[in-house]
Design a protein around this motif. Structure first.
Motif, PDB file in Angstrom:
ATOM      1  N   SER A 221     -39.697 -26.139 -84.158  1.00  0.00           N
ATOM      2  CA  SER A 221     -39.606 -27.597 -84.271  1.00  0.00           C
ATOM      3  C   SER A 221     -40.894 -28.244 -85.049  1.00  0.00           C
ATOM      4  O   SER A 221     -40.883 -29.397 -85.771  1.00  0.00           O
ATOM      5  CB  SER A 221     -39.608 -28.384 -82.899  1.00  0.00           C
ATOM      6  OG  SER A 221     -38.946 -29.664 -83.208  1.00  0.00           O
ATOM      7  N   TRP A 222     -42.110 -27.693 -84.663  1.00  0.00           N
ATOM      8  CA  TRP A 222     -43.335 -28.270 -85.408  1.00  0.00           C
ATOM      9  C   TRP A 222     -43.257 -28.032 -86.910  1.00  0.00           C
ATOM     10  O   TRP A 222     -43.551 -28.960 -87.490  1.00  0.00           O
ATOM     11  CB  TRP A 222     -44.395 -27.227 -84.842  1.00  0.00           C
ATOM     12  CG  TRP A 222     -45.728 -27.537 -85.624  1.00  0.00           C
ATOM     13  CD1 TRP A 222     -46.104 -27.288 -86.786  1.00  0.00           C
ATOM     14  CD2 TRP A 222     -46.888 -28.512 -85.089  1.00  0.00           C
ATOM     15  NE1 TRP A 222     -47.425 -27.607 -87.050  1.00  0.00           N
ATOM     16  CE2 TRP A 222     -47.831 -28.382 -85.958  1.00  0.00           C
ATOM     17  CE3 TRP A 222     -47.059 -29.263 -83.616  1.00  0.00           C
ATOM     18  CZ2 TRP A 222     -49.018 -29.059 -85.787  1.00  0.00           C
ATOM     19  CZ3 TRP A 222     -48.245 -29.695 -83.559  1.00  0.00           C
ATOM     20  CH2 TRP A 222     -49.272 -29.693 -84.628  1.00  0.00           C
TER      21      TRP A 222
ATOM     22  N   MET B 158     -42.658 -30.686 -89.586  1.00  0.00           N
ATOM     23  CA  MET B 158     -43.990 -30.981 -90.616  1.00  0.00           C
ATOM     24  C   MET B 158     -43.441 -31.223 -91.872  1.00  0.00           C
ATOM     25  O   MET B 158     -43.998 -31.760 -92.845  1.00  0.00           O
ATOM     26  CB  MET B 158     -44.681 -29.817 -90.413  1.00  0.00           C
ATOM     27  CG  MET B 158     -46.112 -29.833 -91.253  1.00  0.00           C
ATOM     28  SD  MET B 158     -47.148 -28.682 -90.732  1.00  0.00           S
ATOM     29  CE  MET B 158     -46.481 -27.263 -91.365  1.00  0.00           C
TER      30      MET B 158
ATOM     31  N   ASP C 141     -36.274 -24.432 -86.390  1.00  0.00           N
ATOM     32  CA  ASP C 141     -36.006 -24.998 -85.015  1.00  0.00           C
ATOM     33  C   ASP C 141     -34.656 -24.801 -84.353  1.00  0.00           C
ATOM     34  O   ASP C 141     -34.959 -24.821 -83.108  1.00  0.00           O
ATOM     35  CB  ASP C 141     -36.164 -26.366 -85.598  1.00  0.00           C
ATOM     36  CG  ASP C 141     -36.182 -27.494 -84.533  1.00  0.00           C
ATOM     37  OD1 ASP C 141     -36.523 -27.380 -83.410  1.00  0.00           O
ATOM     38  OD2 ASP C 141     -35.753 -28.880 -84.683  1.00  0.00           O
TER      39      ASP C 141
ATOM     40  N   ASN D  68     -44.613 -31.824 -80.282  1.00  0.00           N
ATOM     41  CA  ASN D  68     -44.201 -30.728 -80.087  1.00  0.00           C
ATOM     42  C   ASN D  68     -45.080 -29.917 -79.568  1.00  0.00           C
ATOM     43  O   ASN D  68     -44.820 -28.437 -78.986  1.00  0.00           O
ATOM     44  CB  ASN D  68     -43.759 -29.963 -81.258  1.00  0.00           C
ATOM     45  CG  ASN D  68     -42.180 -30.164 -81.676  1.00  0.00           C
ATOM     46  OD1 ASN D  68     -41.211 -30.040 -81.116  1.00  0.00           O
ATOM     47  ND2 ASN D  68     -42.110 -31.064 -82.872  1.00  0.00           N
ATOM     48  N   LEU D  69     -46.276 -30.325 -79.416  1.00  0.00           N
ATOM     49  CA  LEU D  69     -47.442 -29.484 -78.473  1.00  0.00           C
ATOM     50  C   LEU D  69     -46.902 -29.430 -77.060  1.00  0.00           C
ATOM     51  O   LEU D  69     -47.387 -28.479 -76.597  1.00  0.00           O
ATOM     52  CB  LEU D  69     -48.779 -30.399 -78.433  1.00  0.00           C
ATOM     53  CG  LEU D  69     -49.577 -30.210 -79.948  1.00  0.00           C
ATOM     54  CD1 LEU D  69     -50.720 -31.090 -79.953  1.00  0.00           C
ATOM     55  CD2 LEU D  69     -49.836 -28.712 -80.320  1.00  0.00           C
TER      56      LEU D  69
ATOM     57  N   ILE E   6     -42.519 -24.088 -81.668  1.00  0.00           N
ATOM     58  CA  ILE E   6     -43.024 -23.833 -83.041  1.00  0.00           C
ATOM     59  C   ILE E   6     -42.317 -24.061 -84.300  1.00  0.00           C
ATOM     60  O   ILE E   6     -42.455 -24.520 -85.237  1.00  0.00           O
ATOM     61  CB  ILE E   6     -43.730 -22.304 -82.932  1.00  0.00           C
ATOM     62  CG1 ILE E   6     -44.881 -22.084 -82.086  1.00  0.00           C
ATOM     63  CG2 ILE E   6     -44.164 -21.898 -84.414  1.00  0.00           C
ATOM     64  CD1 ILE E   6     -45.269 -20.578 -81.961  1.00  0.00           C
TER      65      ILE E   6
ATOM     66  N   THR F  82     -43.862 -34.198 -85.002  1.00  0.00           N
ATOM     67  CA  THR F  82     -44.618 -32.826 -85.208  1.00  0.00           C
ATOM     68  C   THR F  82     -45.709 -32.756 -84.070  1.00  0.00           C
ATOM     69  O   THR F  82     -45.742 -31.758 -83.370  1.00  0.00           O
ATOM     70  CB  THR F  82     -45.312 -32.699 -86.508  1.00  0.00           C
ATOM     71  OG1 THR F  82     -44.351 -32.979 -87.725  1.00  0.00           O
ATOM     72  CG2 THR F  82     -46.011 -31.466 -86.699  1.00  0.00           C
ATOM     73  N   VAL F  83     -46.381 -33.802 -83.974  1.00  0.00           N
ATOM     74  CA  VAL F  83     -47.472 -33.673 -82.879  1.00  0.00           C
ATOM     75  C   VAL F  83     -46.833 -33.740 -81.419  1.00  0.00           C
ATOM     76  O   VAL F  83     -47.451 -32.700 -80.717  1.00  0.00           O
ATOM     77  CB  VAL F  83     -48.578 -34.822 -82.997  1.00  0.00           C
ATOM     78  CG1 VAL F  83     -49.451 -34.785 -81.879  1.00  0.00           C
ATOM     79  CG2 VAL F  83     -49.158 -34.673 -84.212  1.00  0.00           C
TER      80      VAL F  83
END
Length: 163
Positions: free
Chosen positions: A75-76, A80, A90, A38-39, A73, A35-36
């Motif tokens: 994918s985040w 998550m 995603d 994906n920033l 977004i 998750t992280v």
């Protein structure tokens, strides 16, 4: 607290679950590091989109940045939650975004402000067909084949442009 496979979002409903253990870092994020990470697909495309607007680039480039942002977004949210609906959020932008990038690569040497409506229509039709079939079939292999074909076309066109 001991790790659990069921966190805040409930039992995962996605057709895929990656190699990271679920809900280890926090009960609010199923795959924390996926998750992280994906920033990297959220912040740079957002900044690129702003720069493209400021530089008054053609709309296709702004849309290309936006498609990367949408993938990041989506994918985040997928990593998550591990919910099927977020998996679609995603994966489907990956198909649509790849078609946008393919359009940009094919039209790389076209005159500014020109539009290839036949190519654009064909790519929209491909994206729509993949979306509709994938919603019905729900097979990750189908998605991977359709996406893989786009990646091969993108790589081939990119190599052609380099020669």
């Amino acid at each position: 607290m001991a790790p659990t496979s069921v966190g805040f979002w409930g039992v995962p409903t996605s057709t895929l679950d990656w190699c990271e253990e679920n809900y280890v870092v926090t009960s609010y994020i199923a795959e924390f590091w996926n998750t992280v990470s994906n920033l990297a697909f959220i912040i740079p495309p957002f900044l690129g989109m702003i720069q493209a607007i400021q530089d008054k680039l053609e709309i296709r480039f702004i849309i290309a940045y936006f498609s990367l942002l949408a993938v990041g977004i989506g994918s985040w949210f997928f990593h998550m939650t591990l919910l099927y609906e977020m998996q679609l959020f995603d994966e489907l932008p990956m198909i649509w975004g790849s078609c946008i990038f393919l359009y940009c690569l094919i039209e790389a040497y076209s005159p500014p402000k020109s539009h290839n409506y036949k190519l654009g229509s064909a790519l929209v039709l491909y994206s729509m067909l993949v979306t509709l079939v994938y919603l019905e079939v729900k097979s990750p292999v189908f998605f991977q084949a359709c996406y893989g074909m786009l990646v091969v076309l993108l790589a081939g066109r990119g190599l052609y442009l380099l020669m």
